[in-house]
Design a protein around this motif. Sequence first.
Motif, PDB file in Angstrom:
ATOM      1  N   PHE A  50       0.826  -1.202   0.000  1.00 36.29           N
ATOM      2  CA  PHE A  50       0.000   0.000   0.000  1.00 36.29           C
ATOM      3  C   PHE A  50       0.865   1.259   0.000  1.00 36.29           C
ATOM      4  N   VAL A  51       1.877   1.282   0.884  1.00 36.85           N
ATOM      5  CA  VAL A  51       2.720   2.472   0.995  1.00 36.85           C
ATOM      6  C   VAL A  51       3.479   2.711  -0.299  1.00 36.85           C
ATOM      7  N   LEU A  52       4.040   1.662  -0.862  1.00 37.28           N
ATOM      8  CA  LEU A  52       4.868   1.827  -2.063  1.00 37.28           C
ATOM      9  C   LEU A  52       4.023   2.286  -3.246  1.00 37.28           C
ATOM     10  N   VAL A  53       2.873   1.637  -3.475  1.00 38.21           N
ATOM     11  CA  VAL A  53       2.042   2.016  -4.613  1.00 38.21           C
ATOM     12  C   VAL A  53       1.509   3.439  -4.429  1.00 38.21           C
ATOM     13  N   GLY A  54       1.039   3.746  -3.223  1.00 41.25           N
ATOM     14  CA  GLY A  54       0.511   5.084  -2.961  1.00 41.25           C
ATOM     15  C   GLY A  54       1.556   6.161  -3.179  1.00 41.25           C
ATOM     16  N   SER A  55       2.748   5.967  -2.631  1.00 45.52           N
ATOM     17  CA  SER A  55       3.723   7.048  -2.751  1.00 45.52           C
ATOM     18  C   SER A  55       4.307   7.124  -4.158  1.00 45.52           C
ATOM     19  N   SER A  56       4.422   5.987  -4.851  1.00 45.68           N
ATOM     20  CA  SER A  56       4.877   6.053  -6.240  1.00 45.68           C
ATOM     21  C   SER A  56       3.882   6.844  -7.068  1.00 45.68           C
ATOM     22  N   PHE A  57       2.592   6.622  -6.831  1.00 47.86           N
ATOM     23  CA  PHE A  57       1.556   7.345  -7.556  1.00 47.86           C
ATOM     24  C   PHE A  57       1.689   8.846  -7.309  1.00 47.86           C
ATOM     25  N   CYS A 112      14.546   1.151   2.743  1.00 47.23           N
ATOM     26  CA  CYS A 112      15.278   1.812   1.655  1.00 47.23           C
ATOM     27  C   CYS A 112      14.708   1.448   0.298  1.00 47.23           C
ATOM     28  N   MET A 113      14.007   0.307   0.217  1.00 46.60           N
ATOM     29  CA  MET A 113      13.432  -0.077  -1.068  1.00 46.60           C
ATOM     30  C   MET A 113      12.426   0.969  -1.542  1.00 46.60           C
ATOM     31  N   ILE A 114      11.594   1.475  -0.628  1.00 44.35           N
ATOM     32  CA  ILE A 114      10.542   2.411  -1.026  1.00 44.35           C
ATOM     33  C   ILE A 114      11.142   3.721  -1.504  1.00 44.35           C
ATOM     34  N   LEU A 115      12.052   4.278  -0.708  1.00 44.80           N
ATOM     35  CA  LEU A 115      12.700   5.528  -1.118  1.00 44.80           C
ATOM     36  C   LEU A 115      13.468   5.312  -2.415  1.00 44.80           C
ATOM     37  N   GLY A 116      14.109   4.153  -2.529  1.00 43.95           N
ATOM     38  CA  GLY A 116      14.866   3.835  -3.740  1.00 43.95           C
ATOM     39  C   GLY A 116      14.001   3.852  -4.979  1.00 43.95           C
ATOM     40  N   ARG A 117      12.799   3.304  -4.905  1.00 41.67           N
ATOM     41  CA  ARG A 117      11.909   3.293  -6.071  1.00 41.67           C
ATOM     42  C   ARG A 117      11.480   4.691  -6.446  1.00 41.67           C
ATOM     43  N   GLN A 118      11.235   5.558  -5.431  1.00 44.18           N
ATOM     44  CA  GLN A 118      10.826   6.930  -5.745  1.00 44.18           C
ATOM     45  C   GLN A 118      11.946   7.638  -6.488  1.00 44.18           C
ATOM     46  N   GLU A 119      13.168   7.493  -5.944  1.00 45.55           N
ATOM     47  CA  GLU A 119      14.308   8.206  -6.517  1.00 45.55           C
ATOM     48  C   GLU A 119      14.670   7.634  -7.888  1.00 45.55           C
ATOM     49  N   ALA A 120      14.666   6.309  -8.008  1.00 44.88           N
ATOM     50  CA  ALA A 120      15.174   5.701  -9.233  1.00 44.88           C
ATOM     51  C   ALA A 120      14.112   5.567 -10.312  1.00 44.88           C
ATOM     52  N   PHE A 121      12.850   5.498  -9.949  1.00 50.54           N
ATOM     53  CA  PHE A 121      11.862   5.216 -10.984  1.00 50.54           C
ATOM     54  C   PHE A 121      10.707   6.209 -11.017  1.00 50.54           C
ATOM     55  N   THR A 126       6.053   8.191 -16.073  1.00 51.60           N
ATOM     56  CA  THR A 126       4.651   8.600 -15.989  1.00 51.60           C
ATOM     57  C   THR A 126       3.948   7.808 -14.889  1.00 51.60           C
ATOM     58  N   VAL A 127       2.754   8.295 -14.547  1.00 50.02           N
ATOM     59  CA  VAL A 127       2.012   7.690 -13.445  1.00 50.02           C
ATOM     60  C   VAL A 127       1.780   6.206 -13.689  1.00 50.02           C
ATOM     61  N   LYS A 128       1.403   5.867 -14.927  1.00 55.78           N
ATOM     62  CA  LYS A 128       1.055   4.487 -15.225  1.00 55.78           C
ATOM     63  C   LYS A 128       2.252   3.556 -14.985  1.00 55.78           C
ATOM     64  N   PHE A 129       3.414   3.967 -15.552  1.00 56.09           N
ATOM     65  CA  PHE A 129       4.599   3.129 -15.391  1.00 56.09           C
ATOM     66  C   PHE A 129       5.026   3.046 -13.932  1.00 56.09           C
ATOM     67  N   ALA A 130       4.957   4.190 -13.244  1.00 56.83           N
ATOM     68  CA  ALA A 130       5.386   4.203 -11.850  1.00 56.83           C
ATOM     69  C   ALA A 130       4.525   3.261 -11.012  1.00 56.83           C
ATOM     70  N   VAL A 131       3.214   3.274 -11.258  1.00 55.77           N
ATOM     71  CA  VAL A 131       2.337   2.415 -10.467  1.00 55.77           C
ATOM     72  C   VAL A 131       2.595   0.951 -10.796  1.00 55.77           C
ATOM     73  N   MET A 132       2.774   0.648 -12.096  1.00 53.51           N
ATOM     74  CA  MET A 132       3.056  -0.734 -12.480  1.00 53.51           C
ATOM     75  C   MET A 132       4.347  -1.213 -11.826  1.00 53.51           C
ATOM     76  N   ALA A 134       5.715  -0.068  -9.135  1.00 49.44           N
ATOM     77  CA  ALA A 134       5.520  -0.209  -7.685  1.00 49.44           C
ATOM     78  C   ALA A 134       4.798  -1.511  -7.369  1.00 49.44           C
ATOM     79  N   VAL A 135       3.771  -1.843  -8.188  1.00 47.37           N
ATOM     80  CA  VAL A 135       3.034  -3.083  -7.948  1.00 47.37           C
ATOM     81  C   VAL A 135       3.983  -4.277  -8.062  1.00 47.37           C
ATOM     82  N   GLY A 136       4.821  -4.268  -9.096  1.00 46.73           N
ATOM     83  CA  GLY A 136       5.752  -5.380  -9.285  1.00 46.73           C
ATOM     84  C   GLY A 136       6.745  -5.493  -8.160  1.00 46.73           C
TER      85      GLY A 136
END
Lengths: 222, 192
Positions: A50-57, A112-121, A126-132, A134-136
């Motif tokens: 939930f946290v990862l998908v929400g914040s990536s979005f 660190c995984m969550i912050l890493g995804r925000q910074e790196a991806f 775009t929103v669509k790719f970021a959410v996909m 994050a889901v993966g």
Amino acid sequence: MSNDSTAYDEMLKGLWRDNPVFVQVLGMCPMLAVTNSAINAVVMGIATFFVLVGSSFLVSAFKQWIPKQVRISLYIVIIATFVTVVDYSLLATLPAIHKQLGAFIPLIVVNCMILGRQEAFASKNTVKFAVMDAVGMASGFMIALLALGSVREILGSGSIFGFDLFGANFEPWVIMVLPPGGFLTLGLLLLFFNWVTERRKQFIVKVAELEQLSAEEASNNG
Amino acid sequence: MDNLIWIFISTLLVNNFVLAYFLGLCPFLGVSGQLETSFRLGMATTFVMVVTALCAWILNTYVLIYAPYLRLISFIVVIASTVQFIEMSIKKLSPGLFKSLGIFLPLITTNCAILGLAIFATNRGYNLIEGLVFALGAGAGFTLAMVLMAGIREETELMNVPALIRGTAFNLIIAGILSMAFMGFAGLFSAS
């Protein structure tokens, strides 16, 4: 159509090829701390999801307005907001498990995984790719949590999700649910993962060699 | 006084942050290649911990009683600014150390040991002095684990280890054995 398939790829890569735990070795702390039983691992996985998908979005949606200099702090604040939401909802719905996970729910902030995804991806896509993505990634994380949690629960308490597996004669291997068991199990799982990857690499090399051989033969015959 | 000594020893050995609570594993596995660097990172982390414990106590006493749901966000902001401050001072005072710590210096922000310390101290209701001693013990425990790990890794550097095991898997298994050794300290208090 092709756009859809690459978005799908972004999701799949988190499951195995770029698995956050086994390949990138990120997010170890919650990984080891909460996996002494399978049910804790699942709840932790869902919370992280939930946290990862929400914040990536949010990060990918607002990326134009986030100044470069303060981006890390902003990401952290966004993540912390989602974690607070998760913390209070878990307290309201599953108080027993919330108590067991204790301080490790707030500690999702510093995964660190969550912050890493925000910074790196998420900050570059775009929103669509970021959410996909994050889901993966979150699913990959959940798979790793579940793998570790089930191994430790089966060996350490002789049960899975609380169901008894071996009957009364089973002598539980207590060390597996204690801290050292976490380190050892994760070490051995990583070892297994390395071994599979290595075997696959050798297989691909062998196939390429064989193909080259048959191609040479074909050209010789021709 | 007894209580303070108890808090210090128990966070240093029995409930070691790294080996018993799994906090701060990223630097523990990432930076522990060299003895010197890991000792200094341990020191920097200890300093951040003590400052955080102080700030957490101030926040808890004066601000968060009115708005408990802001706890997490305010803690993390305090930690991030402390780390930023330390980063600037190390860059100025010791550029060599700054270089050797590299990316792991800003990553102290996301070191779960520090946020974990603030949360544990709050949950257990420590007062100011107890909180500071707790932070010192946790920092010393973190440094101890880092230095032990770095020492073992330096020793095994030249040993004949199969290529497949080298790397994180090997470090995790060493950590498991270290953690088992630290479990022996659990009898330290129940005996007396």
